[in-house]
Design a protein around this motif. Sequence first.
Motif, PDB file in Angstrom:
ATOM      1  N   THR A   1      20.534  57.579  10.483  1.00  0.00           N
ATOM      2  CA  THR A   1      19.701  58.364  11.755  1.00  0.00           C
ATOM      3  C   THR A   1      20.480  58.567  12.928  1.00  0.00           C
ATOM      4  O   THR A   1      20.635  59.667  13.406  1.00  0.00           O
ATOM      5  CB  THR A   1      18.526  57.492  12.285  1.00  0.00           C
ATOM      6  OG1 THR A   1      17.441  57.218  11.164  1.00  0.00           O
ATOM      7  CG2 THR A   1      17.920  58.301  13.629  1.00  0.00           C
TER       8      THR A   1
ATOM      9  N   TRP B   1      22.723  61.420  12.330  1.00  0.00           N
ATOM     10  CA  TRP B   1      22.362  62.653  12.123  1.00  0.00           C
ATOM     11  C   TRP B   1      22.194  63.114  13.645  1.00  0.00           C
ATOM     12  O   TRP B   1      22.717  64.439  13.684  1.00  0.00           O
ATOM     13  CB  TRP B   1      20.699  62.439  11.511  1.00  0.00           C
ATOM     14  CG  TRP B   1      20.022  63.776  11.631  1.00  0.00           C
ATOM     15  CD1 TRP B   1      19.984  64.670  10.998  1.00  0.00           C
ATOM     16  CD2 TRP B   1      19.153  64.183  13.022  1.00  0.00           C
ATOM     17  NE1 TRP B   1      18.973  65.449  11.165  1.00  0.00           N
ATOM     18  CE2 TRP B   1      18.464  65.339  12.477  1.00  0.00           C
ATOM     19  CE3 TRP B   1      18.889  63.550  14.177  1.00  0.00           C
ATOM     20  CZ2 TRP B   1      17.603  65.917  13.428  1.00  0.00           C
ATOM     21  CZ3 TRP B   1      18.053  64.122  14.909  1.00  0.00           C
ATOM     22  CH2 TRP B   1      17.201  65.322  14.573  1.00  0.00           C
TER      23      TRP B   1
ATOM     24  N   ASP C   1      12.279  64.658  16.856  1.00  0.00           N
ATOM     25  CA  ASP C   1      12.769  64.001  15.448  1.00  0.00           C
ATOM     26  C   ASP C   1      13.374  62.886  15.490  1.00  0.00           C
ATOM     27  O   ASP C   1      13.222  62.161  14.516  1.00  0.00           O
ATOM     28  CB  ASP C   1      13.210  65.435  14.792  1.00  0.00           C
ATOM     29  CG  ASP C   1      13.234  65.112  13.315  1.00  0.00           C
ATOM     30  OD1 ASP C   1      12.283  64.782  12.750  1.00  0.00           O
ATOM     31  OD2 ASP C   1      14.201  65.743  12.722  1.00  0.00           O
ATOM     32  N   PHE C   2      14.640  63.010  16.305  1.00  0.00           N
ATOM     33  CA  PHE C   2      15.622  61.883  16.167  1.00  0.00           C
ATOM     34  C   PHE C   2      14.679  60.411  16.647  1.00  0.00           C
ATOM     35  O   PHE C   2      14.848  59.681  15.973  1.00  0.00           O
ATOM     36  CB  PHE C   2      16.488  62.009  17.556  1.00  0.00           C
ATOM     37  CG  PHE C   2      17.439  60.823  17.770  1.00  0.00           C
ATOM     38  CD1 PHE C   2      17.958  60.212  16.741  1.00  0.00           C
ATOM     39  CD2 PHE C   2      17.788  60.413  18.931  1.00  0.00           C
ATOM     40  CE1 PHE C   2      18.888  59.154  16.859  1.00  0.00           C
ATOM     41  CE2 PHE C   2      18.624  59.522  19.241  1.00  0.00           C
ATOM     42  CZ  PHE C   2      19.260  58.689  18.118  1.00  0.00           C
ATOM     43  N   TYR C   3      13.927  60.536  17.598  1.00  0.00           N
ATOM     44  CA  TYR C   3      13.291  59.441  17.947  1.00  0.00           C
ATOM     45  C   TYR C   3      12.058  59.213  16.845  1.00  0.00           C
ATOM     46  O   TYR C   3      11.970  57.915  16.615  1.00  0.00           O
ATOM     47  CB  TYR C   3      12.605  59.409  19.401  1.00  0.00           C
ATOM     48  CG  TYR C   3      13.452  59.010  20.351  1.00  0.00           C
ATOM     49  CD1 TYR C   3      13.703  57.515  20.739  1.00  0.00           C
ATOM     50  CD2 TYR C   3      14.371  59.807  20.840  1.00  0.00           C
ATOM     51  CE1 TYR C   3      14.776  57.212  21.386  1.00  0.00           C
ATOM     52  CE2 TYR C   3      15.506  59.417  21.800  1.00  0.00           C
ATOM     53  CZ  TYR C   3      15.615  58.191  21.902  1.00  0.00           C
ATOM     54  OH  TYR C   3      16.573  57.667  23.017  1.00  0.00           O
TER      55      TYR C   3
ATOM     56  N   ARG D   1      13.839  50.987  19.298  1.00  0.00           N
ATOM     57  CA  ARG D   1      14.146  49.931  18.608  1.00  0.00           C
ATOM     58  C   ARG D   1      15.503  49.993  17.769  1.00  0.00           C
ATOM     59  O   ARG D   1      15.852  49.124  16.774  1.00  0.00           O
ATOM     60  CB  ARG D   1      12.987  50.002  17.482  1.00  0.00           C
ATOM     61  CG  ARG D   1      13.022  50.973  16.563  1.00  0.00           C
ATOM     62  CD  ARG D   1      12.249  50.852  15.153  1.00  0.00           C
ATOM     63  NE  ARG D   1      13.008  49.927  14.272  1.00  0.00           N
ATOM     64  CZ  ARG D   1      13.944  50.273  13.600  1.00  0.00           C
ATOM     65  NH1 ARG D   1      14.588  51.584  13.596  1.00  0.00           N
ATOM     66  NH2 ARG D   1      14.899  49.388  12.795  1.00  0.00           N
TER      67      ARG D   1
ATOM     68  N   ARG E   1      12.847  59.458  13.828  1.00  0.00           N
ATOM     69  CA  ARG E   1      13.634  58.868  12.829  1.00  0.00           C
ATOM     70  C   ARG E   1      13.829  57.369  13.203  1.00  0.00           C
ATOM     71  O   ARG E   1      13.790  56.511  12.230  1.00  0.00           O
ATOM     72  CB  ARG E   1      14.847  59.594  12.467  1.00  0.00           C
ATOM     73  CG  ARG E   1      14.608  60.918  11.739  1.00  0.00           C
ATOM     74  CD  ARG E   1      15.958  61.739  11.885  1.00  0.00           C
ATOM     75  NE  ARG E   1      15.939  63.024  11.465  1.00  0.00           N
ATOM     76  CZ  ARG E   1      16.500  63.359  10.445  1.00  0.00           C
ATOM     77  NH1 ARG E   1      17.134  62.557   9.608  1.00  0.00           N
ATOM     78  NH2 ARG E   1      16.258  64.644   9.981  1.00  0.00           N
ATOM     79  N   ILE E   2      14.114  57.231  14.247  1.00  0.00           N
ATOM     80  CA  ILE E   2      14.239  55.994  14.800  1.00  0.00           C
ATOM     81  C   ILE E   2      13.209  54.950  14.650  1.00  0.00           C
ATOM     82  O   ILE E   2      13.430  53.924  14.337  1.00  0.00           O
ATOM     83  CB  ILE E   2      14.792  55.767  16.284  1.00  0.00           C
ATOM     84  CG1 ILE E   2      16.287  56.424  16.485  1.00  0.00           C
ATOM     85  CG2 ILE E   2      14.639  54.302  17.126  1.00  0.00           C
ATOM     86  CD1 ILE E   2      16.298  56.458  18.132  1.00  0.00           C
ATOM     87  N   TYR E   3      12.132  55.467  14.640  1.00  0.00           N
ATOM     88  CA  TYR E   3      11.006  54.623  14.635  1.00  0.00           C
ATOM     89  C   TYR E   3      10.274  54.623  12.969  1.00  0.00           C
ATOM     90  O   TYR E   3       9.226  54.240  12.707  1.00  0.00           O
ATOM     91  CB  TYR E   3       9.745  54.975  15.472  1.00  0.00           C
ATOM     92  CG  TYR E   3      10.254  54.486  16.954  1.00  0.00           C
ATOM     93  CD1 TYR E   3      10.041  53.169  17.101  1.00  0.00           C
ATOM     94  CD2 TYR E   3      10.640  55.225  17.920  1.00  0.00           C
ATOM     95  CE1 TYR E   3      10.291  52.638  18.647  1.00  0.00           C
ATOM     96  CE2 TYR E   3      11.012  54.830  19.074  1.00  0.00           C
ATOM     97  CZ  TYR E   3      11.035  53.465  19.615  1.00  0.00           C
ATOM     98  OH  TYR E   3      11.257  53.035  20.457  1.00  0.00           O
TER      99      TYR E   3
END
Lengths: 240, 311
Positions: free
Chosen positions: A6, A9, B100-102, A89, B104-106
């Motif tokens: 991630t 990306w 989208d990045f966040y 997180r 993916r983070i979650y």
Amino acid sequence: MKDISTMTWKETKELFSQGGLTGYLTPLILLAVGGVVYPLISWPSWVQLGSLEIPLILFLTFQLIVASAADSFAGERERHTLETLLASRMPDRAILLGKVGTLVGYGWGMNFSQLLVGWLTINIVHWQGHLVFYPLDLLLLTFALGLLVNILAASAGVLVSLRSPTARQAQQILTVGGLVAMFGITFGLLELTSSLLPSLGIVLSVTQLLALLLGLFAVIDIIVLSLALARFQRSRLMLR
Amino acid sequence: MNTAIVRTEELSRSFGSVQAVNKLSLEVPAGIVFAFLGPNGAGKTTTILLLLGLLEPSHGRASILGLDTRKQADKIRERAGALLEFSGLYERMSAEDNLDFYGRIYQMSASERRARIKELLMHLDLWDRRGERVGTWSRGMKQQLAVARALLHHPQLLFLDEPVAGLDPMAASRLNDELASLVKQEGVTVFLNTHNMADAQKLADQVGVIRHGKLLAVGNPDELRLKQGGPRAEIYGHGFTSQMVDALKQQPGVVNAEQSKNHLSIELRDGSDVGPLVHLIVQQGGVVEEVRRGAADLEDVFLALMEEQRA
């Protein structure tokens, strides 16, 4: 692994989204110099991957990675995106390794592209009636060395960037530090191979020299990457 | 009875000789909007950073959703959303990529991300601009997007640090309305840092007032307003004298009266009438141009608390 990918990306998106062509300009210039101009100047030595070609390939990419790494944390801090990322997180290691991984991939991709463009240039401009190839052992060693040098550039860059209040300051430290390190290693090796080892009756081939370098960089990489991992502390980053 | 979602016990944090948060003991029940009111430098941001486990307390403890901020900060950050002092958006990336990045983070799935991004951007009227670089957007739009990002993973608790600071009144009002509607729709508990009384009054179910790191008062806005004072009358005009003020103080419906130049401020008892007081002023030679009646608002409460602490 998912968290690291991630981060990778996001880092890749940011790396190549600096406003239209601007994001691609630096690697394109580097490819033009290291993949077209220099191979033409140094022909036929280029396809033999001589003692100047490999350091040049590694040095150009080292500078590119170091410059990009300077922005990794200090730049995010300046743009006020770091605080929000740290409040998510995303685990510490994933943030750091994602950033390092992207830079290493970028650098390695550049090494590969330089060699590929250089090979094409030589084979087109100096056509010998058949394709001329790099010596396989030196090619593989160059890739391996490229990987290690890129890990060093990315880890050292990230380590400095972690501690710098601004990307500019990180870049200045890394540019000077990078030059000193590269010249130190180059002249140290020259001294070792031309004076010290011959005086002991030992003569190293280019392959053996590269293998020695591989070991040296592997040790330095482990030390610098471990330092960067140890220095990554959310609360410290919040206070900078 | 709601359980406390945020609980602090004597939570303290100092930076050198500066005590940013000083023995803060607080409980925020689940499902409410809690406004943390205080002037700049009061310790509001430090409190949020402590609650997110991004800073270690110097003393005391805090738990969020029953999780200890020292030992389980990663779990807290998994279940909370945050919009901190800055929007924290990647300006070179598009709005959609930022979300989208966040997502993916979650660890939201691709389909989940797509649906949620669409839902939030549609709600905020930003869907048609999702492909644009965030750097080209106005501050108000960026803050809207940052709110969407903070809510993306359906957090149980949302930290908002001065979300409308620096916005023009129209953008601030729009964002406040959107916040109120999203918070209601999502049923999320909100910990809102603000120095804007109107925001607190509009959005908050409960208010805490902090200054120099110390909690000065906590309660719902109506309770605080009542504590601060009952109904009041503000009388503007001229010819007011100190004898007039003394005479007003003698009236049965008056708790206190003060004069400043062409303005009389009268604190009334519940149910008392202003008419006889105006009559008295006129009788004594005063000219009344305007009479305003009302209760103390949150701003009066805030200013009085600041004044009390200064004294």
